[in-house]
Every structure is written in structure tokens, then in C-alpha cells.
Scaffold this motif. Structure first.
Motif, PDB file in Angstrom:
ATOM      1  N   ALA A 176       0.857  -1.201   0.000  1.00  0.00           N
ATOM      2  CA  ALA A 176       0.000   0.000   0.000  1.00  0.00           C
ATOM      3  C   ALA A 176       0.888   1.244   0.000  1.00  0.00           C
ATOM      4  CB  ALA A 176      -0.924  -0.010   1.210  1.00  0.00           C
ATOM      5  N   ALA A 177       1.941   1.234   0.836  1.00  0.00           N
ATOM      6  CA  ALA A 177       2.831   2.403   0.905  1.00  0.00           C
ATOM      7  C   ALA A 177       3.485   2.658  -0.453  1.00  0.00           C
ATOM      8  CB  ALA A 177       3.891   2.183   1.984  1.00  0.00           C
ATOM      9  N   LEU A 178       3.932   1.584  -1.105  1.00  0.00           N
ATOM     10  CA  LEU A 178       4.567   1.752  -2.422  1.00  0.00           C
ATOM     11  C   LEU A 178       3.575   2.301  -3.438  1.00  0.00           C
ATOM     12  CD1 LEU A 178       6.773  -1.448  -2.459  1.00  0.00           C
ATOM     13  CD2 LEU A 178       7.602   0.917  -2.515  1.00  0.00           C
ATOM     14  N   LYS A 179       2.352   1.773  -3.390  1.00  0.00           N
ATOM     15  CA  LYS A 179       1.342   2.247  -4.355  1.00  0.00           C
ATOM     16  C   LYS A 179       0.932   3.688  -4.057  1.00  0.00           C
ATOM     17  CE  LYS A 179       0.124  -1.357  -7.000  1.00  0.00           C
ATOM     18  NZ  LYS A 179      -0.915  -1.743  -7.937  1.00  0.00           N
ATOM     19  N   GLU A 183       9.122   5.457  -2.152  1.00  0.00           N
ATOM     20  CA  GLU A 183      10.242   5.160  -3.051  1.00  0.00           C
ATOM     21  C   GLU A 183      10.750   3.733  -2.825  1.00  0.00           C
ATOM     22  OE1 GLU A 183      11.525   7.064  -5.349  1.00  0.00           O
ATOM     23  OE2 GLU A 183      13.114   5.598  -5.773  1.00  0.00           O
ATOM     24  N   LYS A 184      10.774   3.352  -1.513  1.00  0.00           N
ATOM     25  CA  LYS A 184      11.394   2.074  -1.174  1.00  0.00           C
ATOM     26  C   LYS A 184      10.811   1.604   0.163  1.00  0.00           C
ATOM     27  CE  LYS A 184      15.995   0.515   0.231  1.00  0.00           C
ATOM     28  NZ  LYS A 184      15.955  -0.847  -0.192  1.00  0.00           N
ATOM     29  N   VAL A 185      10.544   0.316   0.273  1.00  0.00           N
ATOM     30  CA  VAL A 185      10.051  -0.224   1.552  1.00  0.00           C
ATOM     31  C   VAL A 185      10.899  -1.413   1.967  1.00  0.00           C
ATOM     32  CG1 VAL A 185       8.082  -1.250   2.771  1.00  0.00           C
ATOM     33  CG2 VAL A 185       7.662   0.500   1.055  1.00  0.00           C
ATOM     34  N   ILE A 186      11.198  -1.470   3.255  1.00  0.00           N
ATOM     35  CA  ILE A 186      11.827  -2.661   3.830  1.00  0.00           C
ATOM     36  C   ILE A 186      10.748  -3.377   4.650  1.00  0.00           C
ATOM     37  CG2 ILE A 186      13.537  -3.496   5.501  1.00  0.00           C
ATOM     38  CD1 ILE A 186      15.290  -1.127   4.699  1.00  0.00           C
ATOM     39  N   GLY A 187      10.499  -4.644   4.326  1.00  0.00           N
ATOM     40  CA  GLY A 187       9.532  -5.440   5.078  1.00  0.00           C
ATOM     41  C   GLY A 187      10.280  -6.472   5.903  1.00  0.00           C
ATOM     42  N   ILE A 188       9.889  -6.601   7.167  1.00  0.00           N
ATOM     43  CA  ILE A 188      10.568  -7.540   8.080  1.00  0.00           C
ATOM     44  C   ILE A 188       9.503  -8.435   8.702  1.00  0.00           C
ATOM     45  CG2 ILE A 188      11.953  -7.714  10.217  1.00  0.00           C
ATOM     46  CD1 ILE A 188      12.819  -4.722   9.474  1.00  0.00           C
ATOM     47  N   ASP A 189       9.763  -9.730   8.768  1.00  0.00           N
ATOM     48  CA  ASP A 189       8.827 -10.624   9.465  1.00  0.00           C
ATOM     49  C   ASP A 189       9.577 -11.849   9.979  1.00  0.00           C
ATOM     50  OD1 ASP A 189       5.442 -10.673   9.259  1.00  0.00           O
ATOM     51  OD2 ASP A 189       6.438 -12.464  10.045  1.00  0.00           O
ATOM     52  N   ILE A 190       9.110 -12.371  11.117  1.00  0.00           N
ATOM     53  CA  ILE A 190       9.741 -13.579  11.671  1.00  0.00           C
ATOM     54  C   ILE A 190       9.252 -14.834  10.969  1.00  0.00           C
ATOM     55  CG2 ILE A 190      10.407 -13.020  14.045  1.00  0.00           C
ATOM     56  CD1 ILE A 190       7.630 -13.893  14.923  1.00  0.00           C
ATOM     57  N   ASP A 191       8.181 -14.724  10.180  1.00  0.00           N
ATOM     58  CA  ASP A 191       7.561 -15.912   9.590  1.00  0.00           C
ATOM     59  C   ASP A 191       7.938 -16.028   8.111  1.00  0.00           C
ATOM     60  OD1 ASP A 191       5.928 -17.855   8.621  1.00  0.00           O
ATOM     61  OD2 ASP A 191       4.073 -17.060   9.470  1.00  0.00           O
ATOM     62  N   PRO A 192       8.651 -17.083   7.740  1.00  0.00           N
ATOM     63  CA  PRO A 192       9.053 -17.216   6.332  1.00  0.00           C
ATOM     64  C   PRO A 192       7.857 -17.243   5.371  1.00  0.00           C
ATOM     65  CG  PRO A 192      10.195 -18.835   7.701  1.00  0.00           C
ATOM     66  CD  PRO A 192       9.185 -18.169   8.573  1.00  0.00           C
ATOM     67  N   GLN A 193       6.689 -17.752   5.835  1.00  0.00           N
ATOM     68  CA  GLN A 193       5.502 -17.742   4.957  1.00  0.00           C
ATOM     69  C   GLN A 193       5.045 -16.316   4.672  1.00  0.00           C
ATOM     70  OE1 GLN A 193       2.628 -20.253   6.953  1.00  0.00           O
ATOM     71  NE2 GLN A 193       3.073 -21.928   5.567  1.00  0.00           N
ATOM     72  N   ALA A 194       5.240 -15.427   5.634  1.00  0.00           N
ATOM     73  CA  ALA A 194       4.886 -14.019   5.437  1.00  0.00           C
ATOM     74  C   ALA A 194       5.836 -13.390   4.413  1.00  0.00           C
ATOM     75  CB  ALA A 194       4.956 -13.271   6.761  1.00  0.00           C
ATOM     76  N   ILE A 195       7.096 -13.723   4.524  1.00  0.00           N
ATOM     77  CA  ILE A 195       8.082 -13.180   3.558  1.00  0.00           C
ATOM     78  C   ILE A 195       7.688 -13.630   2.149  1.00  0.00           C
ATOM     79  CG2 ILE A 195      10.516 -13.279   2.838  1.00  0.00           C
ATOM     80  CD1 ILE A 195      10.214 -11.702   5.433  1.00  0.00           C
ATOM     81  N   GLN A 196       7.314 -14.903   2.032  1.00  0.00           N
ATOM     82  CA  GLN A 196       6.932 -15.430   0.712  1.00  0.00           C
ATOM     83  C   GLN A 196       5.664 -14.741   0.199  1.00  0.00           C
ATOM     84  OE1 GLN A 196       8.797 -17.559  -1.139  1.00  0.00           O
ATOM     85  NE2 GLN A 196       7.323 -16.965  -2.731  1.00  0.00           N
TER      86      GLN A 196
END
Ligand SMILES: C[S@@+](CC[C@H](N)C(=O)[O-])C[C@H]1O[C@@H](n2cnc3c(N)ncnc32)[C@H](O)[C@@H]1O
Length: 294
Positions: A176-179, A183-196
Motif C-alpha cells: 500500500a505504501a509503495l502504491k 520510493e522504497k520499503v523494507i519489510g521484516i517478518d519472523i515468519d518465512p511464509q509471510a516473507i513469501q
């Protein structure tokens, strides 16, 4: 293939043993646990099973299973009282993991932003549309904490800004922020399924080149962003407050959610030393805390 299920009541102490017994001794294909009282259990860690005081155990069998045999095994089990209550039901064949999709519709947040299920038509093609399939990750916009963050993002001028989405889940806030012009977003999560899920959704929205995703142990050190959003829970928001505050650039903004309204005052004290906080915004029993770092 149609299925048949048996549901029986248990406690936090014996539910797991009953589930194991259904699978190991009666041929159940799966055993699931359901809160019999609708008590929320917030965010178990990946791989963790948290049970309620009053738990229903559901054993799933293929339609050919001999349920008299199953009942007999249960009646003779020391785990279960002889006169136990149970319910046996026939189930139609469905893609159960994706069943929630039926009720996921396009929704507007704030003035410009729409979250649209990726398999439905966007109702306003000229709006800021995020096409989303959360997969197995959290974040469709239907939860009040996500909607509070989406509305906040919609109200910010994000053009050209860098954003950190701490606990990105499906990637809904990051994308949403990118849309909305970031300019650039860093996403962090402890759950690999979330990263995917975040990666897949970024691709779906044509913004993968602007979204960098990390598990916490790999996240870059010494980064700061103009805007930080963190929709996690009160516990981690307290524990990680030094880290989360340090991610906000001087002059930058922060919004946190995942906080129950009754926790707002306490959680605010962890942030008010470095940020000028806005009034808390609440929805249902949840709230959003936001602020500005001078
Ligand atoms: C409530 S969901 C929010 C998802 C999405 N950002 C939204 O607003 O709908 C919280 C997410 O934070 C992640 N999470 C929980 N604790 C975390 C931590 N300590 N560090 C990073 N991510 C965390 C969870 O795996 C989950 O995907």
C-alpha cells in the motif's frame, strides 16, 4: 473426496493427547483444535500450538472410515469419559485452506486506497489499488489493526519516502505504501511464509523492485526510514521499542498497532520518550498509536 469428521470436547490439558490418539490409533487424517468458547489467542509463534481451557478436538476421516470403530476406540480410551459427548458430520469436499476467500471483497481505506482480492475486479480502476492474496500470512485489511494502519498510510504524503514495515505479514502495508508513492520499503517478518506472501504480492502489484524483505536476523543494521509501521502485538511492541524507535529518522513518523485499547496507555509510555504522540485511534477493541520524531 468427501470427508467425515468427529468433534469432541476436551481441555487444554488433554486436547493434544486426544488429537494424537485420533491420528495414531483411529486413522484420522488430521486433528484440529477449536476454541469452544471463542476466546481469542493472539498470534502463536510459527509452529506453536496454543490451546484454550475449553477446546474442541476435531478428527477428520475419509468418508469410508468406520466411525463405529472410531467411537469404540474413544469409549475405551482412558483419556475420555465413557459417556463423552460427540458430533459426527459429513463434509463436502472444499479447498478448506482457501475457504475464507469467498468472503474477501474489495475494501476502501481512507480516501484513495483500495485493497482488492487478486482474483476479483477492482471496482475503481483509477484508485490506488493493491491486489492481494494473503496466502497463509496475516493481512487482508479485514482486521481492525490492519485497517487502522492502512487508513493512516492513506493520510500520509509518502511520495519519495522510505518506509519500514515491521511485521509485514501478507505485505499489505508495505505494498500500500509503495502504491501510495513511497520510493522504497523494507519489510521484516519472523515468519518465512509471510516473507513469501509479501514477495508474491509485491510481484502481483509490480513493485517487487522497491520492496526488500528480511527475516529479523538478516535485517540491515543502521537503517532508518521516513515512516515506520509496525502492526505486531503489545508484547513485542514493548520489548522491541528501542529497535522500532531507532528505525525512525529524525523528522520521521511511526504508527504501531496490534495493541488492544486497554493496553494503549501502557504501550504509549514505551514510545513517548522519543516521539510526540498523536491521540490514540481505536476501532472495536483495538487501537493505533502514532507519532512524530523531532
Ligand atoms: C498482525 S500481523 C500484521 C500483518 C500486516 N502487517 C498487517 O498489518 O495486516 C503481525 C505480523 O508480525 C509478524 N511478527 C510478529 N512478531 C514479530 C517480530 N518480533 N519481528 C518481526 N515480525 C513479527 C508476524 O509473523 C505477523 O506476520
Amino acid at each position: 473426496m468427501p470427508w467425515i469428521q468427529i468433534k469432541l470436547n476436551a481441555t487444554a490439558e488433554n486436547a493434544e493427547a486426544i488429537g494424537d490418539m485420533l491420528m495414531e490409533e483411529t486413522g484420522a487424517l488430521s486433528a484440529t483444535f477449536l476454541d469452544a468458547q471463542d476466546t481469542p489467542v493472539f498470534e502463536p509463534m510459527p509452529g506453536e500450538t496454543r490451546l484454550w481451557g475449553d477446546t474442541d478436538v476435531i478428527g477428520l476421516y475419509d468418508a469410508e472410515a468406520d466411525m463405529d470403530f472410531v467411537l469404540n476406540m474413544l469409549k475405551n480410551s482412558p483419556l475420555i469419559a465413557e459417556d463423552f459427548a460427540y458430533k459426527i458430520e459429513q463434509l463436502e469436499d472444499k479447498d478448506w485452506e482457501r475457504e475464507w476467500m469467498v468472503n474477501f471483497h474489495p475494501m476502501r481505506f481512507g480516501r484513495r486506497l483500495w485493497i482488492c482480492p487478486s482474483w476479483r475486479e477492482a471496482p475503481e480502476p483509477n484508485a490506488v489499488n493493491v491486489l492481494l492474496d494473503p496466502g497463509l500470512a496475516f493481512g487482508t485489511g479485514t482486521h481492525p489493526t490492519t485497517s487502522l494502519c492502512l487508513e493512516w498510510l492513506d493520510g500520509q504524503d509518502l511520495v519519495g519516502k522510505t518506509i519500514i514495515d515491521f511485521g509485514c505479514g501478507s505485505g499489505i502495508l508495505a505494498i500500500a505504501a509503495l502504491k501510495l508513492g513511497a520510493e522504497k520499503v523494507i519489510g521484516i517478518d519472523i515468519d518465512p511464509q509471510a516473507i513469501q506472501a509479501s514477495r508474491d504480492n509485491a510481484e502481483r502489484n509490480g513493485v517487487s523492485d522497491k520492496l526488500a524483505l528480511f527475516l529479523p536476523q538478516d535485517q540491515p543494521t543502521d537503517v532508518q526510514a521516513d515512516v515506520v509501521v509496525a502492526n505486531i502485538l503489545a508484547g513485542p511492541l514493548r520489548e522491541l521499542s528501542p529497535v522500532i524507535k531507532s528505525l525512525v529518522k529524525p523528522g520521521g513518523k511511526l504508527a504501531i498497532s496490534g495493541v488492544l485499547e486497554i493496553q494503549a496507555e501502557d504501550v504509549s509510555t514505551y514510545y513517548s520518550d522519543e516521539l510526540a504522540l498523536d491521540p490514540v485511534v481505536a476501532r472495536d477493541e483495538w487501537c493505533r498509536i502514532s507519532g512524530y520524531k523531532a
